[in-house]
Design a protein around this motif. Sequence first.
Motif, PDB file in Angstrom:
ATOM      1  N   ARG A 199       1.000  -1.178  -0.037  1.00 58.62           N
ATOM      2  CA  ARG A 199       0.143  -0.244   0.270  1.00 58.62           C
ATOM      3  C   ARG A 199       0.854   1.336   0.472  1.00 58.62           C
ATOM      4  N   ASP A 200       2.063   1.272   0.612  1.00 61.30           N
ATOM      5  CA  ASP A 200       3.034   2.202   0.355  1.00 61.30           C
ATOM      6  C   ASP A 200       3.392   2.947  -1.071  1.00 61.30           C
ATOM      7  N   SER A 201       3.665   4.108  -1.115  1.00 59.68           N
ATOM      8  CA  SER A 201       4.585   4.683  -2.241  1.00 59.68           C
ATOM      9  C   SER A 201       5.669   5.035  -1.793  1.00 59.68           C
ATOM     10  N   VAL A 202       6.962   4.600  -2.130  1.00 63.65           N
ATOM     11  CA  VAL A 202       8.229   5.134  -1.541  1.00 63.65           C
ATOM     12  C   VAL A 202       9.174   5.763  -2.779  1.00 63.65           C
ATOM     13  N   LEU A 203       9.854   6.570  -2.478  1.00 64.03           N
ATOM     14  CA  LEU A 203      10.529   7.559  -2.613  1.00 64.03           C
ATOM     15  C   LEU A 203      11.784   7.261  -1.625  1.00 64.03           C
ATOM     16  N   PRO A 204      12.731   6.153  -2.048  1.00 60.60           N
ATOM     17  CA  PRO A 204      14.158   5.984  -1.756  1.00 60.60           C
ATOM     18  C   PRO A 204      15.739   7.389  -2.102  1.00 60.60           C
ATOM     19  N   VAL A 205      15.077   8.162  -1.245  1.00 57.67           N
ATOM     20  CA  VAL A 205      16.373   9.690  -1.210  1.00 57.67           C
ATOM     21  C   VAL A 205      17.832   9.020  -0.995  1.00 57.67           C
ATOM     22  N   VAL A 206      18.508   7.749  -0.278  1.00 53.81           N
ATOM     23  CA  VAL A 206      19.183   7.089  -0.107  1.00 53.81           C
ATOM     24  C   VAL A 206      19.141   6.750  -1.674  1.00 53.81           C
ATOM     25  N   PRO A 207      21.045   7.035  -2.127  1.00 51.82           N
ATOM     26  CA  PRO A 207      21.374   6.267  -3.368  1.00 51.82           C
ATOM     27  C   PRO A 207      21.433   5.092  -3.530  1.00 51.82           C
ATOM     28  N   MET A 208      21.463   4.296  -5.081  1.00 47.00           N
ATOM     29  CA  MET A 208      21.009   3.077  -5.195  1.00 47.00           C
ATOM     30  C   MET A 208      22.855   2.936  -5.596  1.00 47.00           C
ATOM     31  N   ALA A 228      13.161   7.828   2.501  1.00 50.59           N
ATOM     32  CA  ALA A 228      14.323   7.085   3.300  1.00 50.59           C
ATOM     33  C   ALA A 228      15.713   7.737   2.719  1.00 50.59           C
ATOM     34  N   GLY A 229      16.613   8.217   3.960  1.00 53.21           N
ATOM     35  CA  GLY A 229      17.273   9.151   3.525  1.00 53.21           C
ATOM     36  C   GLY A 229      18.545   9.688   4.683  1.00 53.21           C
ATOM     37  N   VAL A 230      19.450  10.376   4.993  1.00 56.71           N
ATOM     38  CA  VAL A 230      20.329  10.476   6.004  1.00 56.71           C
ATOM     39  C   VAL A 230      20.075  12.067   6.184  1.00 56.71           C
ATOM     40  N   ALA A 251       5.321  -2.875  -2.856  1.00 55.13           N
ATOM     41  CA  ALA A 251       5.211  -1.487  -2.860  1.00 55.13           C
ATOM     42  C   ALA A 251       5.186  -0.298  -4.601  1.00 55.13           C
ATOM     43  N   LYS A 252       4.722   0.418  -4.644  1.00 57.05           N
ATOM     44  CA  LYS A 252       5.237   1.446  -5.947  1.00 57.05           C
ATOM     45  C   LYS A 252       6.831   2.249  -4.915  1.00 57.05           C
ATOM     46  N   LEU A 253       6.866   2.466  -6.543  1.00 59.57           N
ATOM     47  CA  LEU A 253       8.592   3.061  -6.743  1.00 59.57           C
ATOM     48  C   LEU A 253       8.877   4.527  -7.526  1.00 59.57           C
ATOM     49  N   VAL A 254       9.065   5.208  -6.173  1.00 64.66           N
ATOM     50  CA  VAL A 254       9.429   6.952  -6.823  1.00 64.66           C
ATOM     51  C   VAL A 254      10.863   7.357  -6.914  1.00 64.66           C
ATOM     52  N   PHE A 255      11.240   7.380  -7.947  1.00 63.09           N
ATOM     53  CA  PHE A 255      13.154   7.492  -7.864  1.00 63.09           C
ATOM     54  C   PHE A 255      13.263   8.953  -7.980  1.00 63.09           C
ATOM     55  N   PRO A 256      13.790  10.061  -7.301  1.00 62.77           N
ATOM     56  CA  PRO A 256      14.337  11.185  -7.201  1.00 62.77           C
ATOM     57  C   PRO A 256      15.164  11.634  -8.776  1.00 62.77           C
ATOM     58  N   GLY A 257      15.555  10.908  -9.124  1.00 65.61           N
ATOM     59  CA  GLY A 257      17.119  10.957 -10.202  1.00 65.61           C
ATOM     60  C   GLY A 257      17.872  11.933  -9.101  1.00 65.61           C
ATOM     61  N   LYS A 258      18.742  12.970 -10.295  1.00 61.35           N
ATOM     62  CA  LYS A 258      19.695  13.742  -9.827  1.00 61.35           C
ATOM     63  C   LYS A 258      19.212  14.947  -8.814  1.00 61.35           C
ATOM     64  N   ASP A 259      18.195  15.114  -8.480  1.00 59.29           N
ATOM     65  CA  ASP A 259      17.836  16.586  -8.464  1.00 59.29           C
ATOM     66  C   ASP A 259      16.783  16.289  -6.507  1.00 59.29           C
ATOM     67  N   LEU A 260      18.026  16.360  -5.585  1.00 53.43           N
ATOM     68  CA  LEU A 260      17.477  15.813  -4.351  1.00 53.43           C
ATOM     69  C   LEU A 260      17.438  17.273  -3.660  1.00 53.43           C
ATOM     70  N   MET A 271      17.245  17.957   6.093  1.00 51.65           N
ATOM     71  CA  MET A 271      17.776  19.205   6.867  1.00 51.65           C
ATOM     72  C   MET A 271      17.081  20.597   5.724  1.00 51.65           C
ATOM     73  N   GLY A 272      18.171  19.738   4.155  1.00 56.88           N
ATOM     74  CA  GLY A 272      17.056  20.759   3.057  1.00 56.88           C
ATOM     75  C   GLY A 272      15.332  20.476   3.163  1.00 56.88           C
ATOM     76  N   LEU A 273      15.047  19.528   3.615  1.00 58.67           N
ATOM     77  CA  LEU A 273      13.467  18.939   2.948  1.00 58.67           C
ATOM     78  C   LEU A 273      12.930  20.333   4.366  1.00 58.67           C
ATOM     79  N   LEU A 274      13.111  19.452   5.210  1.00 61.22           N
ATOM     80  CA  LEU A 274      12.590  20.498   5.811  1.00 61.22           C
ATOM     81  C   LEU A 274      12.920  21.459   5.727  1.00 61.22           C
ATOM     82  N   ALA A 275      13.936  22.393   5.617  1.00 65.69           N
ATOM     83  CA  ALA A 275      14.411  23.981   5.802  1.00 65.69           C
ATOM     84  C   ALA A 275      12.888  24.173   4.148  1.00 65.69           C
ATOM     85  N   HIS A 276      12.947  23.627   3.878  1.00 63.00           N
ATOM     86  CA  HIS A 276      12.253  24.114   2.078  1.00 63.00           C
ATOM     87  C   HIS A 276      10.665  24.209   2.594  1.00 63.00           C
ATOM     88  N   VAL A 277      10.223  23.077   2.922  1.00 62.93           N
ATOM     89  CA  VAL A 277       8.580  23.421   3.924  1.00 62.93           C
ATOM     90  C   VAL A 277       9.165  23.785   5.368  1.00 62.93           C
TER      91      VAL A 277
END
Length: 551
Positions: A223-232, A276-278, A249-258, A283-289
């Motif tokens: 039932r999840d839509s999963v975005l791994p920010v941690v690099p492959m 999931a990520g470091v 699960a659905k996978l969503v890949f962000p490419g190079k724009d993190l 920090m960058g995501l929370l600062a933007h939001v």
Amino acid sequence: MSKPLLGQMMDMPLNVSMLLTHAARSAGDTEIVSRRIEGDIHRYTYRDCERRARQLAQALIRRGVQAGERIATLAWNGYRHLEAYYGTTGFGAVCHTINPRLFPEQITYIINHADDRYVLFDTTFAPLVAALAPHCPNVKAWIALADDVHMPSIDAPLLGYEMLLAAEDGDFEWPILDERLASYLCYTSGTTGNPKGALYSHRSVVLHAYAAAMPDAMGLSARDSVLPVVPMFHVNAWGIPHAAPMAGAKLVFPGKDLDGKSLFDLMEAERVTYSAGVPTVWMGLLAHVRSIGARFTSLERTVIGGSCCPPSMLREFEEEYGVRTIHAWGMTEMSPLGTLARLNWEQMQRPLEERRRLLDKQGTAVFGVEMKIVGSDGRELPHDGVAFGDLYVRGPWVIERYFEGTDSPLVDGWFPTGDVATIDRDGFLQITDRSKDVIKSGGEWISSSDVENVAVAHPDVAEAACIACPHPKWGERPLLVVVRRPTGLALTREALLAFYEGKVGKWWIPDDVVFVDELPHTATGKLLKVKLRDMFRGHVLSSVQEGATNV
């Protein structure tokens, strides 16, 4: 003596290809969404992915790749990289993911040490490939993950990924492989010396995927839509490219724009529930939001690992945005999953502050991982949350030796992690430091990570690092190196040190604070303390100049 009675079950080897085949059959229409290097959004399904992975296997076999040979990737998180994960390992080759953030000299060393036959790369890394190619004589060709319209022009043996796949029909059966055969090769991103390779088996990867997908581990669901920010390219994105297909699960890949905006926009557009990520990424995501006054409309859970997560970040995610955070710990040598901070039923009944105290730690070991802490005399220490020593681990996805290594690093069957830690009576692990980063002041140890966590809890602090600085009386004392938030440029040394009062023992309070524009990080986002220690090697603590100390 009676003869041992064996079970009468099928002896079916655990193969990585089973994960994608399962997803194609039971979640075949579930989407895999990628923000491509070309700038657009690509969509297809698990069924499409498996067919193209089979085509890749055919193409590599046609070019003479044999089982056991290494096929490398230099790529961002995307659907073609996922195909490479399975199209190589599925027929017995080894997928070698390379971290493009390493120094070129380190990448050259890694490619040659692994003896890679082909390297698949995203076109953003074409300049890097052009620089690497003359120094990697055993690479037969460099395969650009692109169609004929987007092929780069470089002076190196070059093949086009889409052209290779177009020549194959996908009518290929995954062979049944010995589960002990090698599947993935991941190199450490150590701060000193050459990187070392961890060579995973099919068995270890599938068992790791089982463990990661468990409800009280990473807890992935169909039932999840999963975005791994941690690099492959970093420890197989913590196993998400294996656990997500297992769960469907659905996978969503962000490419190079993190950056924060790009991640937030993609999360909202694809109704991402899990990521999931470091800490540096969050920090960058929370600062933007925070800056735009937005809310997450679908994100429910996120795993934070790679380095110790500041409790203030956990609080902000949960209390300000309603996103449940899972603090995790692991290592390349562990595939990487080791512990996750989840509460059981009994712990959920405890007072709020005690629950928070547990969740601030790295968590309990997932099934399959055993842990112990050992003192300087080699004896195992009690799990009382007080005694701390060197952390040792063992399990079916922990390495026995490094790739091409002659000697095993194991001590009596246990792997020494290089971390200093405590384990409490609930089984919760708390990493207090890397053994080389711990600060020894007057014969007592100070945890640099605990000192850092207090600093980043200050509203004017964006990031902080604590390192040891020489002291004529105490041997070492803590020096705090701080990046202020744009809104907190008026923060002073005195104000920040005063913030420590009552939060830690007085002798743990840093003797000095230095403000900088940015902190150095490793290729995987961890604080590069070896560089910080070099930068401040000649620093004279204010306490020494003033003839005072907090001890």
